[in-house]
Design a protein around this motif. Sequence first.
Motif, mmCIF file in Angstrom:
data_model
loop_
_atom_site.group_PDB
_atom_site.id
_atom_site.type_symbol
_atom_site.label_atom_id
_atom_site.label_comp_id
_atom_site.label_asym_id
_atom_site.label_seq_id
_atom_site.Cartn_x
_atom_site.Cartn_y
_atom_site.Cartn_z
ATOM 1 N N THR A 176 3.501 -3.967 -14.957
ATOM 2 C CA THR A 176 3.540 -2.507 -14.831
ATOM 3 C C THR A 176 2.777 -1.902 -16.008
ATOM 4 O OG1 THR A 176 5.694 -2.597 -13.739
ATOM 5 C CG2 THR A 176 5.011 -0.475 -14.661
ATOM 6 N N SER A 203 -5.080 -1.532 -7.148
ATOM 7 C CA SER A 203 -6.234 -0.777 -7.640
ATOM 8 C C SER A 203 -6.727 -1.344 -8.962
ATOM 9 C CB SER A 203 -5.859 0.703 -7.798
ATOM 10 O OG SER A 203 -5.494 1.269 -6.563
ATOM 11 N N ASN A 204 -5.785 -1.684 -9.837
ATOM 12 C CA ASN A 204 -6.166 -2.302 -11.115
ATOM 13 C C ASN A 204 -6.845 -3.644 -10.885
ATOM 14 O OD1 ASN A 204 -4.890 -0.156 -12.389
ATOM 15 N ND2 ASN A 204 -2.982 -1.271 -12.742
ATOM 16 N N ARG A 248 -10.252 5.150 -12.938
ATOM 17 C CA ARG A 248 -10.093 3.909 -12.171
ATOM 18 C C ARG A 248 -10.284 4.152 -10.682
ATOM 19 N NH1 ARG A 248 -4.170 2.401 -11.278
ATOM 20 N NH2 ARG A 248 -4.557 4.093 -9.787
ATOM 21 N N ASP A 249 -9.664 5.197 -10.173
ATOM 22 C CA ASP A 249 -9.754 5.475 -8.744
ATOM 23 C C ASP A 249 -11.159 5.903 -8.338
ATOM 24 O OD1 ASP A 249 -7.094 4.834 -8.567
ATOM 25 O OD2 ASP A 249 -6.388 6.906 -8.519
ATOM 26 N N LYS A 290 1.404 1.519 -17.867
ATOM 27 C CA LYS A 290 1.493 2.967 -17.992
ATOM 28 C C LYS A 290 0.146 3.494 -18.465
ATOM 29 C CE LYS A 290 6.467 3.174 -18.916
ATOM 30 N NZ LYS A 290 7.536 3.637 -19.831
ATOM 31 N N ASN A 319 3.280 1.288 -5.064
ATOM 32 C CA ASN A 319 2.843 -0.098 -5.241
ATOM 33 C C ASN A 319 1.326 -0.278 -5.261
ATOM 34 O OD1 ASN A 319 5.492 -0.825 -5.257
ATOM 35 N ND2 ASN A 319 5.564 -1.414 -3.116
ATOM 36 N N ILE A 320 0.574 0.784 -4.991
ATOM 37 C CA ILE A 320 -0.868 0.641 -4.857
ATOM 38 C C ILE A 320 -1.561 0.441 -6.198
ATOM 39 C CG2 ILE A 320 -1.399 3.102 -5.023
ATOM 40 C CD1 ILE A 320 -3.013 0.564 -2.600
ATOM 41 N N ASP A 321 -0.930 0.875 -7.298
ATOM 42 C CA ASP A 321 -1.589 0.842 -8.605
ATOM 43 C C ASP A 321 -2.018 -0.563 -8.999
ATOM 44 O OD1 ASP A 321 -1.593 3.516 -9.030
ATOM 45 O OD2 ASP A 321 0.108 3.550 -10.407
ATOM 46 N N TRP A 322 -1.150 -1.544 -8.811
ATOM 47 C CA TRP A 322 -1.513 -2.882 -9.259
ATOM 48 C C TRP A 322 -2.684 -3.447 -8.470
ATOM 49 C CZ3 TRP A 322 -1.242 -7.405 -6.339
ATOM 50 C CH2 TRP A 322 -0.495 -7.356 -5.154
ATOM 51 N N ASP A 340 0.811 -1.210 0.000
ATOM 52 C CA ASP A 340 0.000 0.000 0.000
ATOM 53 C C ASP A 340 0.850 1.268 0.000
ATOM 54 O OD1 ASP A 340 0.914 -0.326 2.561
ATOM 55 O OD2 ASP A 340 -0.946 0.240 3.537
ATOM 56 N N ILE A 369 -6.290 6.841 -14.885
ATOM 57 C CA ILE A 369 -6.039 6.576 -13.467
ATOM 58 C C ILE A 369 -7.115 7.220 -12.611
ATOM 59 C CG2 ILE A 369 -4.450 7.020 -11.552
ATOM 60 C CD1 ILE A 369 -2.154 6.836 -13.576
#
Length: 348
Positions: A270, A13-14, A281-282, A272, A8-11, A4, A278
């Motif tokens: 990863t 969240s995805n 998504r959020d 982009k 590192n949170i992006d993956w 978190d 983004i």
Amino acid sequence: MSPDKAGNIDWISNLRIIALYAVIVLHCSSPLLMPGASFPAADWWAADILNAIVRFAVPVFVMITGALLLHREYEIGDFLRKRLTRVVVPFLFWSLIYIWYSWYNEEITFGNNAWANVKQVLHLLKYGSSYHLWYVYMLIGLYFFIPVIGKFVRNASEKEILYFLVVWFAVMLITQPYLVRFDPSVDMHYFAGYAGYLVLGHYLAFKDFKVKHLRLWMVILFICSVALIAIGSELVIGNSKWPGTMFYEPVNPTVLMLSASVFLIAKLTTMKMRPAIIGARDLVGKYNYGIYLGHALVLYFLDDLFDISYKLGLPFISIPLTALICFVITFGLVFIINKLPLGKWVSG
């Protein structure tokens, strides 16, 4: 490194959005797979394969919960108050909505006896007023367990965590219908159920694997798991010896392999993305729980009012398309509810 942290949170969240869409695909495909239903073989296989592909959805949700929560220290009362409030209040709201839909759809009736009506509502709340709400009952149970299992995980060595996971997997294996004759009289239920997914999610999120081409191996594992689930499900149809849903069950060795592969593929990938994507998504992720709670109602009305379901065309296309339409509409519905007075408490 903690999953978190900002980088590192992006993956996660995805993965949360992918798992949510996977749940909706699963529910769009399930009518074609109902016991006793009769459909063309091609349609059944399409639904079966799509169903197998997305069977990771609920286990991955639990693994994400483990990855984000088990490494933190909590004051038990504060943790339960905050978590249960965020889960239970929207759950009660949507449960009452589904009870209303059952009445609207003439599946239940209410008479002049007020107490009998209240008892009927309480009965539906006790056992679930819609097929997908079982997840919430399971999640509430896990929240009661998280302060305990979290304390273990934070203080355990890697060897001890692996011991827990190995025993959990062994118990899962020997309790499967095809291996139940090997199930000993020793009570091993302490290691059974969804709690193992919590620990697995934490372990996989934090573990820095030094395996060459790990993502490729996980893609291969994913493909093999999908094939096993889809073909295995076809083989047990009509077999009175084993339940037809045996390979679909979330606490199942094949679904476990599928879920672990998806989790690690997401972690090792990863992506982009443009800031606008983004942000979208959020925004959707903010209403993730509400979309889960409300999507079944939207599916009901899409089918009842607009004939939007797997019947639109070829199931390989119509099922993912229906799921996407449902996803977008449910997000809009939950977003609007959230903006109403007191809406943030019930939207999820």
